[in-house]
Write a protein that holds these residues in place. Structure first.
Motif, PDB file in Angstrom:
ATOM      1  N   PHE A  88       0.832  -1.201   0.000  1.00 57.97           N
ATOM      2  CA  PHE A  88       0.000   0.000   0.000  1.00 57.97           C
ATOM      3  C   PHE A  88       0.868   1.253   0.000  1.00 57.97           C
ATOM      4  O   PHE A  88       0.557   2.234  -0.669  1.00 57.97           O
ATOM      5  CB  PHE A  88      -0.928   0.011   1.209  1.00 57.97           C
ATOM      6  CG  PHE A  88      -2.015  -1.027   1.183  1.00 57.97           C
ATOM      7  CD1 PHE A  88      -2.358  -1.674   0.003  1.00 57.97           C
ATOM      8  CD2 PHE A  88      -2.700  -1.376   2.335  1.00 57.97           C
ATOM      9  CE1 PHE A  88      -3.365  -2.635  -0.030  1.00 57.97           C
ATOM     10  CE2 PHE A  88      -3.705  -2.329   2.323  1.00 57.97           C
ATOM     11  CZ  PHE A  88      -4.038  -2.956   1.131  1.00 57.97           C
ATOM     12  N   HIS A  89       1.960   1.215   0.759  1.00 59.67           N
ATOM     13  CA  HIS A  89       2.848   2.371   0.817  1.00 59.67           C
ATOM     14  C   HIS A  89       3.473   2.670  -0.546  1.00 59.67           C
ATOM     15  O   HIS A  89       3.605   3.839  -0.918  1.00 59.67           O
ATOM     16  CB  HIS A  89       3.952   2.137   1.842  1.00 59.67           C
ATOM     17  CG  HIS A  89       3.658   2.690   3.203  1.00 59.67           C
ATOM     18  ND1 HIS A  89       2.867   3.809   3.422  1.00 59.67           N
ATOM     19  CD2 HIS A  89       4.097   2.307   4.444  1.00 59.67           C
ATOM     20  CE1 HIS A  89       2.812   4.069   4.708  1.00 59.67           C
ATOM     21  NE2 HIS A  89       3.534   3.172   5.355  1.00 59.67           N
ATOM     22  N   ASP A  90       3.868   1.630  -1.279  1.00 58.39           N
ATOM     23  CA  ASP A  90       4.537   1.933  -2.548  1.00 58.39           C
ATOM     24  C   ASP A  90       3.577   2.544  -3.561  1.00 58.39           C
ATOM     25  O   ASP A  90       3.929   3.496  -4.278  1.00 58.39           O
ATOM     26  CB  ASP A  90       5.275   0.717  -3.120  1.00 58.39           C
ATOM     27  CG  ASP A  90       4.364  -0.414  -3.569  1.00 58.39           C
ATOM     28  OD1 ASP A  90       3.156  -0.397  -3.284  1.00 58.39           O
ATOM     29  OD2 ASP A  90       4.885  -1.348  -4.214  1.00 58.39           O
ATOM     30  N   VAL A 112      10.944  -4.816  -2.297  1.00 59.24           N
ATOM     31  CA  VAL A 112      12.320  -4.498  -2.699  1.00 59.24           C
ATOM     32  C   VAL A 112      12.439  -4.152  -4.183  1.00 59.24           C
ATOM     33  O   VAL A 112      13.381  -3.461  -4.592  1.00 59.24           O
ATOM     34  CB  VAL A 112      13.268  -5.666  -2.345  1.00 59.24           C
ATOM     35  CG1 VAL A 112      13.338  -5.847  -0.837  1.00 59.24           C
ATOM     36  CG2 VAL A 112      12.820  -6.967  -3.001  1.00 59.24           C
ATOM     37  N   GLN A 113      11.471  -4.595  -4.987  1.00 54.87           N
ATOM     38  CA  GLN A 113      11.532  -4.317  -6.422  1.00 54.87           C
ATOM     39  C   GLN A 113      11.303  -2.843  -6.742  1.00 54.87           C
ATOM     40  O   GLN A 113      11.664  -2.373  -7.830  1.00 54.87           O
ATOM     41  CB  GLN A 113      10.511  -5.180  -7.178  1.00 54.87           C
ATOM     42  CG  GLN A 113       9.064  -4.707  -7.108  1.00 54.87           C
ATOM     43  CD  GLN A 113       8.352  -5.064  -5.825  1.00 54.87           C
ATOM     44  OE1 GLN A 113       8.947  -5.672  -4.921  1.00 54.87           O
ATOM     45  NE2 GLN A 113       7.070  -4.742  -5.714  1.00 54.87           N
ATOM     46  N   ALA A 329      17.381 -14.290  -3.677  1.00 55.85           N
ATOM     47  CA  ALA A 329      16.352 -15.081  -4.361  1.00 55.85           C
ATOM     48  C   ALA A 329      14.985 -14.417  -4.203  1.00 55.85           C
ATOM     49  O   ALA A 329      14.181 -14.387  -5.145  1.00 55.85           O
ATOM     50  CB  ALA A 329      16.319 -16.505  -3.821  1.00 55.85           C
ATOM     51  N   PHE A 330      14.715 -13.889  -3.012  1.00 48.71           N
ATOM     52  CA  PHE A 330      13.461 -13.177  -2.803  1.00 48.71           C
ATOM     53  C   PHE A 330      13.411 -11.914  -3.661  1.00 48.71           C
ATOM     54  O   PHE A 330      12.383 -11.600  -4.275  1.00 48.71           O
ATOM     55  CB  PHE A 330      13.295 -12.816  -1.332  1.00 48.71           C
ATOM     56  CG  PHE A 330      12.054 -12.009  -1.036  1.00 48.71           C
ATOM     57  CD1 PHE A 330      10.786 -12.555  -1.226  1.00 48.71           C
ATOM     58  CD2 PHE A 330      12.151 -10.697  -0.595  1.00 48.71           C
ATOM     59  CE1 PHE A 330       9.638 -11.804  -0.972  1.00 48.71           C
ATOM     60  CE2 PHE A 330      11.008  -9.943  -0.320  1.00 48.71           C
ATOM     61  CZ  PHE A 330       9.754 -10.500  -0.514  1.00 48.71           C
ATOM     62  N   ALA A 331      14.523 -11.185  -3.734  1.00 51.90           N
ATOM     63  CA  ALA A 331      14.573  -9.974  -4.557  1.00 51.90           C
ATOM     64  C   ALA A 331      14.333 -10.312  -6.028  1.00 51.90           C
ATOM     65  O   ALA A 331      13.628  -9.585  -6.739  1.00 51.90           O
ATOM     66  CB  ALA A 331      15.920  -9.275  -4.378  1.00 51.90           C
ATOM     67  N   ASP A 336      10.106  -9.913 -10.852  1.00 49.08           N
ATOM     68  CA  ASP A 336       9.323 -10.399 -11.997  1.00 49.08           C
ATOM     69  C   ASP A 336       7.845 -10.366 -11.606  1.00 49.08           C
ATOM     70  O   ASP A 336       7.266 -11.370 -11.203  1.00 49.08           O
ATOM     71  CB  ASP A 336       9.761 -11.815 -12.377  1.00 49.08           C
ATOM     72  CG  ASP A 336       9.142 -12.292 -13.696  1.00 49.08           C
ATOM     73  OD1 ASP A 336       8.153 -11.682 -14.152  1.00 49.08           O
ATOM     74  OD2 ASP A 336       9.653 -13.287 -14.253  1.00 49.08           O
ATOM     75  N   ARG A 337       7.222  -9.200 -11.739  1.00 42.41           N
ATOM     76  CA  ARG A 337       5.858  -9.028 -11.245  1.00 42.41           C
ATOM     77  C   ARG A 337       4.846  -9.876 -11.997  1.00 42.41           C
ATOM     78  O   ARG A 337       3.857 -10.340 -11.415  1.00 42.41           O
ATOM     79  CB  ARG A 337       5.450  -7.551 -11.313  1.00 42.41           C
ATOM     80  CG  ARG A 337       6.334  -6.632 -10.507  1.00 42.41           C
ATOM     81  CD  ARG A 337       6.601  -7.142  -9.102  1.00 42.41           C
ATOM     82  NE  ARG A 337       5.396  -7.243  -8.285  1.00 42.41           N
ATOM     83  CZ  ARG A 337       5.362  -7.819  -7.085  1.00 42.41           C
ATOM     84  NH1 ARG A 337       6.437  -8.384  -6.578  1.00 42.41           N
ATOM     85  NH2 ARG A 337       4.235  -7.853  -6.396  1.00 42.41           N
TER      86      ARG A 337
END
Length: 373
Positions: A88-90, A112-113, A329-331, A336-337
């Motif tokens: 929500f913040h982004d 992070v993306q 790996a999480f990043a 890749d949305r």
């Protein structure tokens, strides 16, 4: 006389050299902060004494401990920290940037993306706090646009009073045991990308059949990742894997955070960045320097430090030494949305859609202070 091919190669080479020079110039232009925390403090006081942070989290008061410590260290400076889900913040920040109505000086988020994108869009301030060279390289942008400020992990949290240690669930398959049916609490994976990534790793290792079996466990799904920790601690539920916990729990605590020995667990470095349009840039620099200061990091605000010179609590290794987790790996997953949304949609067919009010409350488009709590 040069051929067309030779000319094209020359142009390409020149372009590569120019690009490399631009990158070098950009990096060289940003040197490490040399002012002490006290010098930055005085500068922040002169600026007005306020810094506003949009912080990812699950409840309005989740960052109160950090606010209290910062304000005690720097009297006269107000840390205005506003907590909401990072997703929500982004979106809120993107809209504020588009409408020239930016509120936060700093974003500190799980998404992070967003930070490489914001850097590319030119809205982040390239800045390297003191101790920048001590931050693990994967957790900082080379040019200073953003930095990881702490490492968080989601893994097994169990109520130690409700089951003996030999029965504590540690690996993914443990959560399929019949005796845990109806006794697990898990954050909706469709609501939190970190929890979604846990399920992605489960599918990658055990296939969709694992999800089919998990769907029969009568799990209590909740919004936010604080609720599972609270439910396990209170005894309402026996265990969860969609939350974090203290690496060094209080002696009287009824829950424990436990890492798996074999299966993957998910971790990430929460990223933070100062906006170019920050209204309080000096206070923002003070906050970022304090947050990344060795003493602050040694207090293990959020589990692991991002600094290479801070030793984890006894019994733990630096997060980058664990073979069954990878913040990178999480990043990569988050970047890749399209793939994230495809997986989220498939998983919802098994586990259902998100239901209920968001745990931080509704903050609106331009929150300027934390909700009452």
């Amino acid at each position: 006389m040069k051929t067309v091919k030779e000319k094209m190669n020359a142009v390409a080479t020149a372009g590569v050299l120019f690009s490399g020079m631009m990158v070098f110039s950009s990096q060289a232009a940003v040197s490490l902060e040399t002012r002490s925390l006290d010098e930055l403090y005085q500068s922040a006081l002169k600026e007005g004494g306020t810094v506003t942070v949009y912080a990812g989290g699950d409840t309005a008061g989740q960052q109160d401990g950090m606010k209290k410590a910062f304000e005690a260290r720097f009297p006269g400076i107000t840390l205005n920290v506003i907590v909401d889900y990072s997703k929500f913040h982004d979106g809120r920040i993107d809209n504020q940037l588009a409408t020239n109505s930016l509120i936060p000086d700093i974003a500190q988020l799980q998404t992070v993306q967003d930070f490489p994108r914001w850097k590319q869009e030119g809205v982040l301030l390239n800045y390297k706090p003191a101790g920048w060279d001590k931050i693990w390289p994967e957790y900082r942008d080379a040019e200073g646009a953003w930095a990881g400020v702490y490492v968080y992990a989601f893994s097994n949290v169990v109520n130690t009073k409700l089951m003996p240690e030999k029965e504590w669930p540690r690996e993914m398959q443990d959560y399929l045991r019949p005796e845990l049916k109806g006794k697990l609490v898990v954050t909706y994976p469709g609501d939190d990308d970190a929890v979604l990534f846990w399920f992605k790793q489960a599918v990658d290792k055990y296939g969709w059949d694992y999800i089919t079996k998990f769907a029969t466990q009568n799990v209590n799904f909740v919004r936010g990742t604080q609720a599972p920790a609270d439910d396990v601690a209170s005894g309402k539920s026996m265990a969860s894997f969609s939350t974090g916990g203290a690496l060094v729990p209080k002696e009287q605590a009824s829950s424990r955070f436990i890492l798996p020995k074999h299966d993957p667990f998910m971790s990430w470095a929460q990223r933070a960045a100062i906006f170019k349009k920050a209204k309080h840039p000096e206070a923002a620099k003070l906050y970022l320097n304090w947050l990344l200061d060795k003493k602050t990091q040694a207090d293990v605000w959020r589990m692991w430090s991002v600094r290479t010179d801070v030793t984890p609590p006894t019994g733990y290794k630096p997060i980058w030494e664990y073979k069954n987790t990878s913040p990178q790996a999480f990043a990569d997953f988050m970047s890749d949305r399209a793939a994230v949304e495809r997986f989220r949609t498939q998983l919802s067919l098994y586990l259902g859609e998100v239901k209920g009010e968001p745990s931080p409350g509704w903050l609106g488009m331009h929150p300027k202070e934390a909700l009452p709590h």
